[in-house]
Design an enzyme around this catalytic site. Structure first.
Site, PDB file in Angstrom:
ATOM      1  N   HIS A 261       0.762  -1.260   0.266  1.00 31.22           N
ATOM      2  CA  HIS A 261      -0.280   0.520  -0.122  1.00 31.22           C
ATOM      3  C   HIS A 261       0.235   1.302  -0.145  1.00 31.22           C
ATOM      4  O   HIS A 261       1.908   0.989  -0.028  1.00 31.22           O
ATOM      5  CB  HIS A 261      -1.168   0.155   0.729  1.00 31.22           C
ATOM      6  CG  HIS A 261      -0.212   0.417   2.047  1.00 31.22           C
ATOM      7  ND1 HIS A 261       0.218   1.318   3.320  1.00 31.22           N
ATOM      8  CD2 HIS A 261       0.455  -0.346   3.353  1.00 31.22           C
ATOM      9  CE1 HIS A 261       0.504   1.230   4.228  1.00 31.22           C
ATOM     10  NE2 HIS A 261       1.231   0.740   4.163  1.00 31.22           N
ATOM     11  N   CYS A 262       0.555   2.782  -0.163  1.00 33.59           N
ATOM     12  CA  CYS A 262       0.940   3.801  -0.706  1.00 33.59           C
ATOM     13  C   CYS A 262      -0.662   4.467   0.299  1.00 33.59           C
ATOM     14  O   CYS A 262      -1.756   3.745   1.292  1.00 33.59           O
ATOM     15  CB  CYS A 262       1.618   4.110  -2.022  1.00 33.59           C
ATOM     16  SG  CYS A 262      -0.191   3.996  -2.660  1.00 33.59           S
ATOM     17  N   LEU A 263      -0.423   5.903   0.095  1.00 35.04           N
ATOM     18  CA  LEU A 263      -1.738   7.023   0.239  1.00 35.04           C
ATOM     19  C   LEU A 263      -2.407   6.446  -0.225  1.00 35.04           C
ATOM     20  O   LEU A 263      -3.440   6.764   0.473  1.00 35.04           O
ATOM     21  CB  LEU A 263      -0.829   8.524   0.212  1.00 35.04           C
ATOM     22  CG  LEU A 263      -1.797   8.782   0.392  1.00 35.04           C
ATOM     23  CD1 LEU A 263      -2.752   9.325   2.421  1.00 35.04           C
ATOM     24  CD2 LEU A 263      -1.608  10.398  -0.021  1.00 35.04           C
TER      25      LEU A 263
END
Length: 657
Positions: A261-263
């Site tokens: 995941h990222c933002l």
């Protein structure tokens, strides 16, 4: 903002209040209108953005009921108004300040601290709020740790960080997406959802951000990996691809499931997932992108990350992980394909360069030739091409060569007007200039100069037996001076006239034609070079020799007509001569003599070798008429000017035969 003597709340505590008790929590944003619209805490309110309301608040013109009504009317998340509420105030990051200054405007940084101080003092006296708290670190720290709990107002969103999506800071509604049996894609909100992570049995997390907090469900550090990159066009994500691949492979062999995941789960985390698919499933960058896009349609890596995926594809091909045929763009690999396969040369369109390119002189089997080899040509479809070539060869008449023969015979183009693929286009065979006629260059020694021209001169006079020898001329080329015979015993001025070979002595009455270019005499004992305007020659009075331009015939003149044979001068200067004594000797029997050339006053320093003046001939009546401008001197008289001219220095050029 200034430190207040009241209860403070941490970022984690505010996040817990928003999740657990949003109905009884009132969050007030004390910043300006622009900052609030860019980003703010979820369900927060900006009730004091108006300058008028702030001024009235600072001047205590708002009572408690109006103040509470202003807060309640702007609240959207708090629904239980009858119960006591928890009030949280926040502004920018807390920074220590020096001496207090006068507030110039309500939008100044000091105004937010003043609003918080006034609100705390006014709201503590009421019984409506259970507690009044101030957020530690301000909004900046809260947004870094909990970006999923921040939102933006409609119409005032930030500029997109990627050209492929309108805004990457907003999480999408895709949720956690399954990519492979052990890999999931998601956003920051998904990584903080413990219920969903437990339901999917996800125990490993890869976080591709610098500010997103670690998931609370990950207890061991070995199950967590952070890749500190931002979603920008300067970040390098490809150096982390091998390390992330080993980490994911370790999880797969251990039977664990991993969340990447990222933002927002749109750019950074999908790029890492695509790189893993490329190596694990042996796909090109385009195929791996489509594979992930089908399972999570919201992905959109920025152009920087897409370029790094193409570079990673080249690395996998060099490491023999991928085959050349599996590459997204096979023509980009120069090691496998020749230059002629990638970009065939074009035939020039210019008319001046149709025949510039020479034919191929090298062997086609040479390793340095960039032409298509038989092995590489065999990889292309041959069925249709061979059938077409055989049919065209069979249908062609015997007189016409086949297509292959024409292509072989022509070293420049084929039958279709295109450049032949088999020709060698090495650097030695490249055209260096257009097909224009070359100009022969002149060396330095051949360039004309005074020294080179003077070296070509010869001071040897012409021989009498070779009249066709070129005559040496020292005068100005504008005034071609003749060479005439002279005799020392005569003072009579006689002019030799060239006449045609067929003319006789009886044609003396007609007006002669003068040619000063070739005058010669076999009886001359001295060669005189003079300017035709200043030439006065002494010849025997008894006879004269008239030579034709070819030098083949001569007409003798009688001695009795010596007085009539004197030439009258026409032109710009007078003629001064002395009467010659009677002599019966011919020029042939006369002793060799010399002729003197007088240098006029205007040409004494010019270096031109001249003789006595010899001018053009005028008619008899012009010389005798008073209108001619001068009178003929008497015979025997001697002019002083003539004596002075003849007494000057002269130049003699003797010629011994």
């Amino acid at each position: 903002m200034t430190v207040l003597d009241t209860v403070t709340i941490s970022t984690c505590g505010l996040a817990a209040l928003i999740r657990e008790a949003p109905d009884t929590t009132l969050v007030v944003d004390c910043r300006g209108f622009t900052e609030y619209n860019e980003s703010h805490v979820r369900h927060s309110m900006n009730a004091f953005f108006s300058k008028l309301i702030r001024r009235r608040l600072f001047e205590n013109k708002l009572d408690d009921n109006c103040l509470i009504h202003q807060l309640m009317s702007c609240s959207s998340g708090c629904t239980k108004m009858d119960e006591k509420l928890d009030l949280v105030l926040y502004a920018e990051e807390d920074k220590p300040r020096g001496n207090k200054r006068r507030i110039a405007s309500c939008n100044a940084p000091e105004s937010t601290a003043k609003i918080m101080r006034v609100l705390r003092e006014r709201l503590e006296d009421t019984d409506k709020f259970r507690s009044v708290m101030v957020l530690e670190g301000g909004f900046k720290q809260f947004a870094q740790q909990y970006p999923q709990l921040c939102e933006s107002s409609e119409g005032m969103t930030r500029l997109p960080q990627s050209l492929s999506q309108p805004c990457l800071s907003q999480p999408t509604g895709d949720g956690i997406t399954l990519i492979t049996p052990n890999i999931y894609l998601g956003s920051q909100i998904d990584s903080l959802d413990e219920t969903m992570l437990d339901a999917l049995d996800i125990s490993v997390v890869i976080n591709l951000s610098m500010t997103c907090p670690k998931s609370v469900c990950i207890k061991e550090d070995k199950n967590f990996m952070r890749i500190p990159v931002n979603d920008s066009y300067q970040e390098k994500l490809s150096p982390y691809f091998p390390m992330a691949y080993e980490f994911l492979e370790k999880c797969r062999r251990a039977g664990k499931k991993c969340l990447i995941h990222c933002l927002a789960g749109i750019s950074r985390s999908p790029t890492l997932a695509i790189s893993y698919i490329m190596r694990y499933m042996k796909m090109g960058s385009d195929d791996a992108y489509r594979y992930v896009k089908e399972r999570r349609p919201s992905i959109s890596p920025n152009f920087n990350f897409m370029g790094q995926l193409l570079e990673y594809e080249n690395v996998l091909i060099k490491d023999h992980v991928l085959d050349y045929n599996q590459a997204s763009r096979p023509h980009r690999h120069m090691d496998y394909y020749g230059p002629s396969d990638l970009c065939p040369p074009k035939v020039p369109k210019s008319a001046s360069s149709n025949c510039v390119f020479p034919g191929s002189t090298h062997d086609e089997s040479s390793p340095s030739s960039p032409s298509v080899s038989e092995g590489s040509a065999a990889s292309e479809p041959e069925t249709s091409s061979s059938a077409a070539s055989s049919s065209s060869t069979a249908s062609a008449p015997p007189s016409m060569p086949s297509t292959s023969e024409q292509g072989t015979s022509s070293g420049t183009v084929n039958v279709n007007g295109k450049r032949n693929m088999t020709m060698d286009l090495g650097l030695p065979h490249r055209p260096k200039a257009l097909g224009l006629p070359s100009r022969i260059g002149t060396s330095v020694a051949e360039l004309p100069s005074p020294s080179t021209e003077l070296s070509r001169l010869s001071f040897n006079g012409p021989e009498a037996i070779a009249p066709s020898t070129p005559i040496l001329n020292f005068t100005n080329p504008c005034f071609n001076s003749p060479i005439i015979p002279v005799a020392s015993s005569s003072r009579e001025v006689i002019l030799t006239l060239p006449t045609p070979a067929a003319s006789s002595s009886s044609s003396t009455s007609s007006e002669p034609s003068f040619d000063f270019s070739s005058f010669e005499s076999s009886s001359s004992s001295s060669i005189v070079v003079e300017n035709p305007f200043f030439a006065s020659t002494e010849v025997p009075a008894g006879s004269s020799s008239i030579s034709t331009p070819s030098g083949s015939q001569s007409t003798p003149a009688s001695a009795s007509s010596s007085a009539a044979s004197r030439c009258r001068m026409k032109g710009f200067f007078k003629v001064f001569s002395k009467k010659a004594p009677a002599s019966t000797s011919t020029p042939a029997s006369s002793t060799p003599g010399t002729s003197r050339a007088a240098r006029p006053e205007c040409l004494r320093s010019s270096g031109i070798i001249i003789s006595a003046p010899v001018l053009a001939i005028t008619e008899e009546e012009d010389a005798e008429s008073p209108e001619s401008g001068f009178n003929e001197p008497e015979v025997g008289e001697e002019d002083d000017d003539s004596v002075s001219i003849c007494s000057t220095s002269s130049l003699e050029i003797p010629c011994h035969q």
